[in-house]
Design a protein around this motif. Structure first.
Motif, PDB file in Angstrom:
ATOM      1  N   SER A 119     123.687  99.325  55.775  1.00  0.00           N
ATOM      2  CA  SER A 119     123.988  97.900  55.948  1.00  0.00           C
ATOM      3  C   SER A 119     125.299  97.715  56.698  1.00  0.00           C
ATOM      4  O   SER A 119     125.415  96.848  57.576  1.00  0.00           O
ATOM      5  CB  SER A 119     124.071  97.206  54.584  1.00  0.00           C
ATOM      6  N   THR A 120     126.297  98.553  56.363  1.00  0.00           N
ATOM      7  CA  THR A 120     127.577  98.492  57.073  1.00  0.00           C
ATOM      8  C   THR A 120     127.375  98.833  58.549  1.00  0.00           C
ATOM      9  O   THR A 120     127.951  98.178  59.439  1.00  0.00           O
ATOM     10  CB  THR A 120     128.578  99.479  56.440  1.00  0.00           C
ATOM     11  N   ILE A 158     114.958  94.858  60.056  1.00  0.00           N
ATOM     12  CA  ILE A 158     115.814  96.046  59.923  1.00  0.00           C
ATOM     13  C   ILE A 158     116.463  96.087  58.542  1.00  0.00           C
ATOM     14  O   ILE A 158     116.429  97.110  57.852  1.00  0.00           O
ATOM     15  CB  ILE A 158     116.890  96.058  61.035  1.00  0.00           C
ATOM     16  N   THR A 159     117.058  94.956  58.118  1.00  0.00           N
ATOM     17  CA  THR A 159     117.741  94.960  56.822  1.00  0.00           C
ATOM     18  C   THR A 159     116.745  95.115  55.675  1.00  0.00           C
ATOM     19  O   THR A 159     117.069  95.708  54.645  1.00  0.00           O
ATOM     20  CB  THR A 159     118.570  93.672  56.626  1.00  0.00           C
ATOM     21  N   ASP A 160     115.540  94.604  55.849  1.00  0.00           N
ATOM     22  CA  ASP A 160     114.520  94.784  54.816  1.00  0.00           C
ATOM     23  C   ASP A 160     114.096  96.259  54.740  1.00  0.00           C
ATOM     24  O   ASP A 160     113.898  96.806  53.652  1.00  0.00           O
ATOM     25  CB  ASP A 160     113.309  93.902  55.119  1.00  0.00           C
ATOM     26  N   ALA A 162     130.029  85.645  47.688  1.00  0.00           N
ATOM     27  CA  ALA A 162     128.703  85.716  47.079  1.00  0.00           C
ATOM     28  C   ALA A 162     127.743  86.529  47.937  1.00  0.00           C
ATOM     29  O   ALA A 162     126.923  87.299  47.422  1.00  0.00           O
ATOM     30  CB  ALA A 162     128.157  84.310  46.856  1.00  0.00           C
ATOM     31  N   TRP A 163     127.839  86.374  49.276  1.00  0.00           N
ATOM     32  CA  TRP A 163     126.951  87.128  50.161  1.00  0.00           C
ATOM     33  C   TRP A 163     127.244  88.621  50.097  1.00  0.00           C
ATOM     34  O   TRP A 163     126.334  89.453  50.111  1.00  0.00           O
ATOM     35  CB  TRP A 163     127.088  86.608  51.595  1.00  0.00           C
ATOM     36  N   VAL A 164     128.529  88.954  49.997  1.00  0.00           N
ATOM     37  CA  VAL A 164     128.893  90.376  49.879  1.00  0.00           C
ATOM     38  C   VAL A 164     128.361  90.944  48.564  1.00  0.00           C
ATOM     39  O   VAL A 164     127.773  92.028  48.524  1.00  0.00           O
ATOM     40  CB  VAL A 164     130.429  90.532  49.958  1.00  0.00           C
ATOM     41  N   LEU A 194     123.890 104.468  47.893  1.00  0.00           N
ATOM     42  CA  LEU A 194     124.981 104.730  48.839  1.00  0.00           C
ATOM     43  C   LEU A 194     124.463 104.664  50.272  1.00  0.00           C
ATOM     44  O   LEU A 194     125.117 104.081  51.155  1.00  0.00           O
ATOM     45  CB  LEU A 194     125.584 106.109  48.551  1.00  0.00           C
ATOM     46  N   TRP A 195     123.275 105.262  50.515  1.00  0.00           N
ATOM     47  CA  TRP A 195     122.691 105.203  51.856  1.00  0.00           C
ATOM     48  C   TRP A 195     122.403 103.763  52.262  1.00  0.00           C
ATOM     49  O   TRP A 195     122.579 103.381  53.423  1.00  0.00           O
ATOM     50  CB  TRP A 195     121.398 106.028  51.903  1.00  0.00           C
ATOM     51  N   VAL A 196     121.925 102.942  51.311  1.00  0.00           N
ATOM     52  CA  VAL A 196     121.640 101.517  51.601  1.00  0.00           C
ATOM     53  C   VAL A 196     122.919 100.809  52.028  1.00  0.00           C
ATOM     54  O   VAL A 196     122.951 100.072  53.023  1.00  0.00           O
ATOM     55  CB  VAL A 196     121.014 100.831  50.369  1.00  0.00           C
TER      56      VAL A 196
END
Length: 847
Positions: free
Chosen positions: A242-243, A288-290, A215-217, A236-238
């Protein structure tokens, strides 16, 4: 040119709202200055937080009898405070939840969510996922595919044609919301239904854990694709960013945290600087993730996952969990409720869609799960039950829905429909599972439910209950004193009793069958490991083949924990349950209560146990953790007054007497002439009352059984040097106490019968000032603070429900047994329903 520019600016100002910010609007100068506190953001936020917490706690209390998880109460609290109920009153809405306060409220809720997801990551043990079998993984995936497909199908009905959102994004959000399973909520439901220690419960927990990770993925993917006005290149950049964030956390941040752990000496607390650095890291990760384009909670969750399991994780959980889970997290669920307007779900078509979503999504998950379960040869009923359990919703779905609403993927009506469907789907699970799934109980009763009826050289099965590691040494010494040997081995089921608190961290100990030496996930698990290691160490050092230990854990609310103990005792066919007394010895020799709930467990167990029970009053039983013939010997005293409980106590002592370092003194109390003339029947009875005859007949029968048992005991121990038998003739309770006090300094363990249902002038008056009537007259006296300060006491109750002269007792968890117990406790009476038929029970309380 300047005039046209000014005109343009004027027009733009007129077309957009102007927000004025005054620094003084945060805190008030006070009501005495003429200020209204609710006009200022801080007092208003405090009032809102208080209302949310109070409302949710009241709903938790109301819904507790229905076995509903806490998330239901928290979302319902928000719905009640929101536009669906109280928010309909314009004055309430504008005063308590004005639009200007929403930003502050949501900001604090998201900070709480940020740290809660960090804690979820810290508590989650990825090693459990690695050890999860193929069956659980297949069930998790099978239970996600069909609901996801159904969500995609229904997205066609729920999405409006004029929506600017890409249909693919809407499909993904709806599919994820219907496919997820909430692991913490499921753990709570399983524990409430007494299924957490069953095979079905273990499969459900493992599958839910796998489902949570998937679910998180999917959530990260859904957020990355939730760009309404962007090209696919942006998404794609997002995803790539994230990776990269995850890779940096694993290969750069985790080694740094490992370095901090190595810098802290073992057993020493972590420095405040390190803790502060990690807590700051949570916010940095969220930022950072935001900024990347995924949600801030994703960064906090990943940052929590890289924290190694061990003392650092325990420290962080202890510092944060109560504040975050108890105060800030309800804000997030409440905001989900505040955004839910049932009025938006208008018209028969929308309500029809809602019911169709609920029924089809629920049935899809049930069908998918049941199909995979059937493939693994599980019964159809278990597969359906498993599918129902996997429908529990909670935090992840609420995050998906809130993010979807914030990203304009879901409109108000769709959001409300999904929140209501989550509430209904989670709320009906407990009643449905209770109605559908009833684990098969062994209908054939086992006969050897007492030590007295057990064969001398057969394996004795004992269930020992442990609250804390403090209970362990004395219970191990008691088991060793019970003379386990190859001829008469003992099988010990060690049951660690853990209170159900609603935290997922406590639930993980059921799963986490870790190898010895790995650090504990939390304090509860650390205690459990300590207990298990102590008993396993005892088993390894015992004589080969003499004792076997099987550790187990019971996670329940205290008011129903006795049901788990009784079910386990019946399933394992044990003859004797040992449970600690609710008081422990203080440094000055007194006795203090550790937890009033422990006493309630003992009382319920005495009333419902399917075998004999021993309550152990722990005052230390030799300082060593291992007994041998060349070590300190034990002097054990058995006080025999007569009756089934005393016979069971003597039978246990007889087994102990075969141990080479044990000496047993049996003191039998015989009524003197004055005591014999004392009537044992209440004088208020009419001469022709048939109950008088019943009591007298029963008393004569018990005397005959006592004489036969004593004579048999004397015959068996005639040539034994380790047993001393003596008789004391006494006339009343005072003489009884004096006789016992004469030997109190010699013995380190007293074994006495509980004596319920027996009328004896030898104990008359001893219960007038009784503190713990459940121990019986003699047991309560021995356990009191002013008696035998160095001697432990074992109070024994024999199970007599199978005798030909007794009626069949109700099953341990039957409503009848519980109703009888409640009635007896309310009346101040502790006679159990198993002990005597009703006619005798009415005359048995003459002490």
């Amino acid at each position: 040119m300047a005039e046209s520019t000014n005109a343009t600016n004027t027009n733009s100002l007129e077309s957009s709202p102007i927000v004025c910010y005054a620094p003084t609007m945060i805190t008030t100068n006070g009501v005495w200055q003429g200020d209204n506190p609710l006009d200022y953001s801080l007092p208003l936020f405090i009032l809102q937080l208080t209302m949310v917490v109070v409302t949710t706690r009241v709903l938790v209390f109301i819904l507790k009898p229905l076995r509903q998880p806490r998330v239901i109460a928290e979302i319902l609290g928000g719905v009640i405070l929101g536009p669906s109920v109280l928010g309909r009153f314009e004055r309430f809405a504008n005063t308590i939840f004005p639009l200007r306060s929403v930003m502050v409220l949501e900001t604090m809720a998201n900070i709480g969510l940020l740290y809660f997801l960090f804690l979820v990551g810290v508590e989650m043990d990825l090693a459990v996922i690695k050890r999860t079998g193929r069956k659980a993984i297949s069930i998790a995936i099978g239970g996600m595919i069909l609901p996801f497909v159904i969500g995609c199908t229904f997205s066609l009905l729920m999405q409006h044609k004029d929506d600017s959102t890409h249909h693919g994004t809407f499909v993904l959000f709806l599919g994820v919301a219907l496919a997820v399973t909430a692991f913490p909520v499921l753990a709570r439901v399983l524990a409430e239904l007494k299924l957490i220690n069953t095979e079905l419960g273990r499969i459900a927990m493992s599958s839910a854990l796998v489902n949570d990770i998937c679910a998180w993925v999917l959530l990260a993917l859904a957020i990355a694709l939730a760009e309404t006005n962007s090209t696919s290149l942006t998404s794609l950049w997002v995803i790539l960013s994230s990776t990269a964030f995850v890779v940096v956390c694993i290969f750069l941040v985790r080694p740094t945290i490992m370095w901090m752990i190595r810098r802290t000496p073992e057993g020493e607390p972590f420095s405040d600087f390190y803790i502060c650095l990690i807590l700051t890291g949570v916010m940095i990760s969220g930022f950072i993730t935001d900024a990347i384009g995924t949600h801030s909670v994703f960064g906090a969750f990943v940052f929590g996952l890289i924290i190694p399991n061990g003392p650092l994780g325990v420290t962080l959980i202890e510092k944060l969990e109560d504040f975050v889970s108890g105060l800030l997290l309800p804000l997030f669920f409440a905001i989900s409720g505040l955004k839910t307007d049932i009025g938006q779900v208008g018209g028969p078509k929308v309500w029809g869609n809602l019911m169709a979503v609920i029924v089809l999504a629920c049935s899809g998950k049930v069908a998918g799960t049941a199909a995979v379960a059937y493939y693994y040869n599980m019964p159809i009923r278990e597969g359906i039950t498993l599918g129902l359990l996997m429908n529990t919703k909670g935090l992840v779905e609420m995050i998906v829905l809130n993010v979807g609403k914030d990203q304009k993927v879901l409109d108000d009506a769709s959001f409300s429909i999904m929140v209501i469907s989550a509430l209904i789907m989670t709320g009906v699970i407990a009643p449905l599972v209770t109605a559908i799934y009833r684990p098969a109980r062994r209908s054939v009763a086992y006969k050897r439910r007492t030590i007295q009826k057990s064969k001398p050289h057969a394996e004795l099965k004992v269930l020992t209950c442990i609250h804390t590691p403090r209970n362990v040494p004395t219970i191990i010494n008691l088991l060793e004193a019970s003379n386990p040997s190859r001829k008469s081995p003992i099988c010990v089921y060690v049951l660690h009793l853990v209170e159900l608190t609603g935290r997922a961290s406590a639930m993980l100990i059921v799963h986490n069958t870790r190898k010895s030496g790995r650090p504990a996930l939390n304090r509860t698990q650390a205690q459990s490991d300590h207990i298990i290691n102590a008993f396993e160490n005892y088993e390894q050092h015992a004589q080969a083949g003499s004792i076997s230990v099987q550790p187990l854990t019971a996670i329940s609310p205290y008011n129903s924990m006795h049901e788990d103990i009784c079910h386990l005792a019946q399933e394992k066919r044990v003859a004797f349950i040992i449970i600690p007394f609710h008081k422990q010895q203080t440094v000055d020799g007194g006795m203090e209560s550790t937890n009033p709930a422990f006493r309630m467990i003992n009382q319920n167990l005495l009333a419902n146990a399917p075998c004999s029970v021993g309550i152990l009053v722990d005052r230390g039983l030799s300082g060593s953790t291992r007994l041998a013939a060349n070590q300190v010997s034990h002097n054990i005293a058995v006080l025999f007054f007569g009756g089934p409980d005393d016979r069971e106590a003597l039978a246990y002592a007889l087994r102990m007497s075969e141990h080479p370092s044990i000496t047993v003194t049996v003191m039998r109390f015989i009524p003197g002439d004055d005591a014999s003339r004392t009537t044992s029947v209440e004088p208020s009875r009419e001469p022709g009352d048939p109950r008088v005859l019943t009591v007298i007949t029963d008393a004569e029968q018990e005397k005959q059984m006592d004489e036969e048992f004593i004579n048999d005991f004397k015959t068996k121990t005639a040539n034994s040097d380790s047993i001393t038998y003596m008789e004391r003739v006494v006339d009343n309770g005072e003489e009884t106490v004096a006789s016992i006090r004469a030997i109190e300094s010699v013995h380190d363990l007293y074994i006495v019968g509980r004596g319920q249902g027996m009328i004896s002038p030898l104990t008359a008056g001893l219960t007038d000032w009784s503190e713990c009537p459940e121990l019986g007259a003699i047991g309560d006296m021995l356990a009191s603070s002013d008696f035998a300060a160095t001697s432990s006491v074992l109070v024994v109750q024999q199970y007599v429900g199978l005798g030909p002269q007794h009626e069949s007792p109700p099953t341990p968890d039957s409503p009848t047994a519980q109703a009888d117990l409640d009635e007896q406790l309310n009346a101040g009476v502790h006679q159990t329903n198993q002990r005597q038929p009703p006619a005798k029970g009415q005359n048995a309380f003459n002490l």
